[in-house]
Design an enzyme around this catalytic site. Structure first.
Site, short mmCIF file in Angstrom:
data_model
loop_
_atom_site.label_atom_id
_atom_site.label_comp_id
_atom_site.label_asym_id
_atom_site.label_seq_id
_atom_site.Cartn_x
_atom_site.Cartn_y
_atom_site.Cartn_z
N ASP A 1 -9.75 -6.17 -3.81
CA ASP A 1 -9.07 -4.84 -2.91
C ASP A 1 -10.19 -3.71 -2.99
O ASP A 1 -10.48 -3.27 -4.11
CB ASP A 1 -7.88 -4.52 -3.85
CG ASP A 1 -7.03 -3.58 -2.81
OD1 ASP A 1 -7.68 -2.77 -2.03
OD2 ASP A 1 -5.73 -3.55 -2.71
N HIS B 1 -7.23 -6.34 0.29
CA HIS B 1 -6.20 -5.24 0.20
C HIS B 1 -4.67 -5.68 0.95
O HIS B 1 -3.71 -5.32 0.91
CB HIS B 1 -6.33 -3.90 0.84
CG HIS B 1 -5.52 -2.77 0.76
ND1 HIS B 1 -5.25 -2.40 -0.61
CD2 HIS B 1 -4.68 -2.14 1.83
CE1 HIS B 1 -4.30 -1.16 -0.32
NE2 HIS B 1 -3.88 -1.31 0.91
N SER C 1 0.84 -1.21 -0.07
CA SER C 1 -0.16 -0.12 0.10
C SER C 1 0.98 1.36 -0.13
O SER C 1 1.59 1.59 -0.92
CB SER C 1 -0.73 -0.10 1.17
OG SER C 1 -2.00 0.94 0.93
#
Length: 318
Positions: free
Chosen positions: A233, A259, A99
């Site tokens: 996600d 995610h 991320s």
């Protein structure tokens, strides 16, 4: 070697840096996402440590690291990782970023190609504009006060427990709520809220991400890249994997994953990373190749670079 559960500390530039280190062999630097910490990697560190020296820091402003009024830019984080590795006596790494940590990983490789052997991007930021409204909300004026109220002690345990209960249902939209609950609880701390909002202000606004690495992705021709995403996600859409530097990337979108694909499928994730490293020799920084690619600035740059460059001779480029 310390247990993977043990957090160690070093002071760099006057700030305490928390990190986990385990295993032996080639170095693997694991960088967590926004408002998370190194514990997000606990499901994969033991397996990866069988093959690598794994370093998983809490980024400044996160976890048990200090949360000063300091530089929370991508470049600042990349510098911090370089300095932490230097203090630990580690020269080169394969850098793995999840991320926001993927953005830091790309920035690290961009700033320090001589210290980067490979890059692994996991549900990464920095490849497109779209991002969940929950993160965009952090950039809205007054959001800090709203978060303080939302995480107020009387109802915080109830909200967190509700998120964790929902995460155990078979619904795709709620699979990541166990990790979201940890983030929600951490944002009850004022210093953490301030640090997280400083981070977001450097890379996005209420419209979405405005800092991307796509304009420099052609540089990845000089470095092996692995991209891993979860098909479900809900934070950063899996379609952003299409914007990765595919001329060199090994891209895997995992089914039945959100995610946090490294948490949803830790065994498969470890297998992908281990196989990727085994199949790709470390990148070797060469100033002439880097210069040639920068001067051309496109994915065809290396085609015009003389073969002598591969033998350590810098090309004369007008």
């Amino acid at each position: 070697m310390e247990s993977v559960e043990d957090v160690q500390y070093l002071v760099v530039h006057g700030y305490r840096r928390a990190f986990r280190i385990s295993g032996s062999g080639p170095a693997l630097l694991l960088l967590h996402g926004l408002a998370c910490d190194s514990s997000t990697w606990l499901d994969v560190i033991p397996t990866l440590s069988e093959h690598f020296t794994v370093i998983a820091p809490d980024l400044l402003g996160h976890g048990e690291s200090d949360k000063p009024d300091a530089d929370y830019s991508l470049g600042g984080y990349a510098n911090g990782m370089r300095d932490l590795l230097t203090v630990l006596g580690i020269d080169k790494v394969t850098v793995v970023g999840h991320s926001f940590g993927g953005g830091v990983a790309m920035q690290f490789a961009y700033q320090f190609p001589d210290r980067t052997e490979r890059v692994v991007l996991v549900s990464t930021g920095g490849l497109g504009k779209e991002v969940t409204p929950l993160i965009r909300f952090l950039t809205v004026p007054g959001s800090s006060a709203a978060l303080a109220a939302a995480t107020f002690r009387p109802w915080r345990p109830l909200v967190a427990a509700g998120m964790r209960a929902l995460s155990r249902t078979p619904l795709t939209a709620t699979r990541d709520l166990d990790e979201v609950a940890r983030i929600y609880e951490s944002l009850a701390d004022r210093a953490t809220r301030r640090a997280v909002q400083r981070v977001t202000s450097h890379v996005l606004n209420w419209k979405g991400q405005f800092v991307t690495m796509t304009d420099r992705s052609y540089l990845a021709r000089l470095m092996p890249v692995l991209v891993v995403w979860g098909s479900d996600d809900m934070v950063i859409p899996a379609k952003h994997a299409d914007f990765a530097p595919t001329q060199v990337s090994d891209v895997h979108v995992l089914n039945d994953a959100g995610h946090f694909p490294h948490k949803d499928h830790p065994e498969e994730f470890c297998n992908l990373v281990t196989a990727f490293i085994a199949a790709n020799e470390p990148a070797h920084y060469h100033r002439g190749r880097w210069r040639a690619l920068l001067r051309r600035g496109d994915q065809y740059a290396l085609e015009s670079v003389p073969a002598a460059v591969d033998q350590g001779v810098e090309p004369a480029i007008s």
